[in-house]
Design a protein around this motif. Structure first.
Motif, short mmCIF file in Angstrom:
data_model
loop_
_atom_site.label_atom_id
_atom_site.label_comp_id
_atom_site.label_asym_id
_atom_site.label_seq_id
_atom_site.Cartn_x
_atom_site.Cartn_y
_atom_site.Cartn_z
N ASP A 84 0.85 -1.19 0.00
CA ASP A 84 0.00 0.00 0.00
C ASP A 84 0.89 1.24 0.00
N GLU A 85 0.49 2.23 -0.79
CA GLU A 85 1.24 3.48 -0.91
C GLU A 85 0.30 4.65 -0.73
N VAL A 86 0.78 5.71 -0.10
CA VAL A 86 0.02 6.95 -0.01
C VAL A 86 0.75 8.02 -0.82
N TYR A 87 0.03 8.57 -1.80
CA TYR A 87 0.57 9.61 -2.68
C TYR A 87 0.17 10.97 -2.12
N TRP A 88 1.17 11.80 -1.80
CA TRP A 88 0.96 13.13 -1.23
C TRP A 88 1.14 14.18 -2.32
N GLU A 89 0.12 15.02 -2.49
CA GLU A 89 0.21 16.16 -3.40
C GLU A 89 -0.03 17.44 -2.60
N ARG A 90 1.04 18.22 -2.41
CA ARG A 90 0.95 19.49 -1.68
C ARG A 90 1.22 20.61 -2.67
N THR A 91 0.32 21.58 -2.76
CA THR A 91 0.42 22.64 -3.76
C THR A 91 0.35 24.00 -3.08
N PHE A 92 1.30 24.88 -3.44
CA PHE A 92 1.38 26.23 -2.90
C PHE A 92 1.15 27.22 -4.04
N TYR A 93 0.19 28.13 -3.85
CA TYR A 93 -0.20 29.06 -4.91
C TYR A 93 0.37 30.45 -4.63
N ALA A 103 5.12 13.56 -2.69
CA ALA A 103 5.83 12.44 -2.07
C ALA A 103 5.04 11.14 -2.25
N PHE A 104 5.76 10.03 -2.13
CA PHE A 104 5.20 8.69 -2.21
C PHE A 104 5.64 7.92 -0.96
N MET A 105 4.69 7.49 -0.14
CA MET A 105 5.02 6.85 1.13
C MET A 105 4.54 5.41 1.19
N THR A 106 5.43 4.52 1.63
CA THR A 106 5.08 3.15 1.96
C THR A 106 5.64 2.86 3.35
N ILE A 107 5.35 1.66 3.88
CA ILE A 107 5.80 1.33 5.23
C ILE A 107 6.84 0.21 5.17
N ASP A 108 7.84 0.32 6.04
CA ASP A 108 8.80 -0.77 6.27
C ASP A 108 8.44 -1.36 7.63
N SER A 109 7.68 -2.44 7.61
CA SER A 109 7.16 -3.01 8.86
C SER A 109 8.26 -3.52 9.78
N GLU A 110 9.34 -4.05 9.20
CA GLU A 110 10.42 -4.60 10.01
C GLU A 110 11.14 -3.50 10.79
N ARG A 111 11.42 -2.38 10.12
CA ARG A 111 12.14 -1.29 10.79
C ARG A 111 11.21 -0.28 11.45
N LYS A 112 9.91 -0.44 11.24
CA LYS A 112 8.90 0.45 11.82
C LYS A 112 9.12 1.91 11.42
N VAL A 113 9.32 2.12 10.13
CA VAL A 113 9.46 3.47 9.58
C VAL A 113 8.60 3.59 8.33
N VAL A 114 8.29 4.82 7.99
CA VAL A 114 7.67 5.12 6.69
C VAL A 114 8.79 5.42 5.71
N ARG A 115 8.71 4.82 4.54
CA ARG A 115 9.66 5.08 3.47
C ARG A 115 9.08 6.21 2.60
N ASP A 116 9.77 7.32 2.57
CA ASP A 116 9.26 8.53 1.92
C ASP A 116 10.13 8.88 0.71
N TYR A 117 9.54 8.80 -0.49
CA TYR A 117 10.22 9.21 -1.72
C TYR A 117 9.64 10.54 -2.17
N LEU A 118 10.51 11.54 -2.30
CA LEU A 118 10.09 12.90 -2.62
C LEU A 118 10.41 13.25 -4.06
N GLY A 119 9.50 14.02 -4.69
CA GLY A 119 9.70 14.50 -6.04
C GLY A 119 9.08 13.60 -7.09
#
Length: 203
Positions: A84-93, A103-119
Motif C-alpha cells: 500500500d502506498e500513499v501519494y501526497w500532493e501538496r500545492t502552494f499558490y 511524495a510517495f510513502m510506503t511502510i517498512d514493517s520490520e524497521r517500523k518506519v515510513v519510506r518517503d520518496y520525494l519528487g
C-alpha cells in the motif's frame, strides 16, 4: 487499515479524532483539503539555482511568502507489488508561480518506519518516524536519507542530510488542521519551513 495505522498500532488511537479520520485513508476516497500557509520560507539566496531545479521535480522551490493559498491531497493505493502506498500532493499558490511538494510513502514493517520518496520523478528518499504527543498531535521526524538516480540510491552523509520535523494537529477554536514544517541542514541552516492551517474539503 492504512500504512499509518499499521505503523502506529495502538498509538493510533491516541491521535486526535480528527487526525485519526485524516490518516485512516480509504482507497476509494482521497483526503482533500485547502487552506493557507501563514508563512513559507526557503533557503539562502545562493541555493536558488538548486531550488529552481528541484521545483521542476515537484520537490523544494525558491519562493517565500506570507498567507499563501495551499491545497493537499492524500491518495491511498495498492502498488503492483502488493504494497500500500500513499501519494501526497501538496500545492502552494504564490502570486507568480504554483509550486508542488509531492511524495510517495510506503511502510517498512520490520524497521517500523515510513519510506518517503520525494519528487516526481523520485529524487530523494528519507526514513520517517511517527510519534503521537500527549495532546493528540502527530510529530514526524526524518532519519537516514538517500539521493535517488533512477534505480540507484546513494546514501547521504549525516552532515549533508535535510533534517525534517513536522507537527500536525487540530485547533478546536478555529476548527482547522494545523501544520508546522521545518527542514534544515546542519551546515546550511534552513532549507524550507512552512506553517499554517487547512480544512477538509468534502464532496
Amino acid at each position: 487499515m492504512t500504512i499509518y495505522q499499521n505503523l502506529l498500532g495502538e498509538d493510533f488511537q491516541r491521535l486526535h479524532p480528527k487526525l485519526q479520520k485524516r490518516y485512516a485513508l480509504r482507497k476509494d476516497k482521497p483526503f482533500c483539503a485547502a487552506g493557507k500557509m501563514t508563512s513559507v520560507q526557503t533557503g539562502p539566496w545562493w541555493l536558488l539555482p538548486f531550488l529552481r531545479l528541484a521545483a521542476q521535480w515537484k520537490f523544494l522551490f525558491p519562493e517565500s511568502g506570507k498567507d499563501i493559498p495551499f491545497t493537499i491531497k492524500n491518495t491511498c493505493r495498492t502498488l503492483p507489488s502488493g504494497l500500500d502506498e500513499v501519494y501526497w500532493e501538496r500545492t502552494f499558490y504564490f502570486d507568480n508561480a504554483t509550486r508542488h511538494f509531492n511524495a510517495f510513502m510506503t511502510i517498512d514493517s520490520e524497521r517500523k518506519v515510513v519510506r518517503d520518496y520525494l519528487g516526481e520523478p523520485k529524487l530523494f528518499y528519507s526514513d520517517l518516524y511517527f510519534d503521537v504527543l500527549p495532546d493528540g498531535s502527530l510529530v514526524i521526524r526524518s532519519g537516514a536519507q538517500r539521493f535517488v538516480m533512477g534505480k540507484i540510491e546513494i546514501p547521504i552523509p549525516k552532515l549533508f542530510e535535510g533534517v525534517v520535523e513536522v507537527k500536525e494537529g487540530y485547533d478546536h477554536v478555529r476548527e482547522a488542521f494545523t501544520i508546522n514544517v521545518h527542514i534544515h541542514n546542519r551546515l546550511i541552516g534552513r532549507l524550507m519551513t512552512y506553517e499554517g492551517e487547512f480544512n477538509e474539503e468534502t464532496n
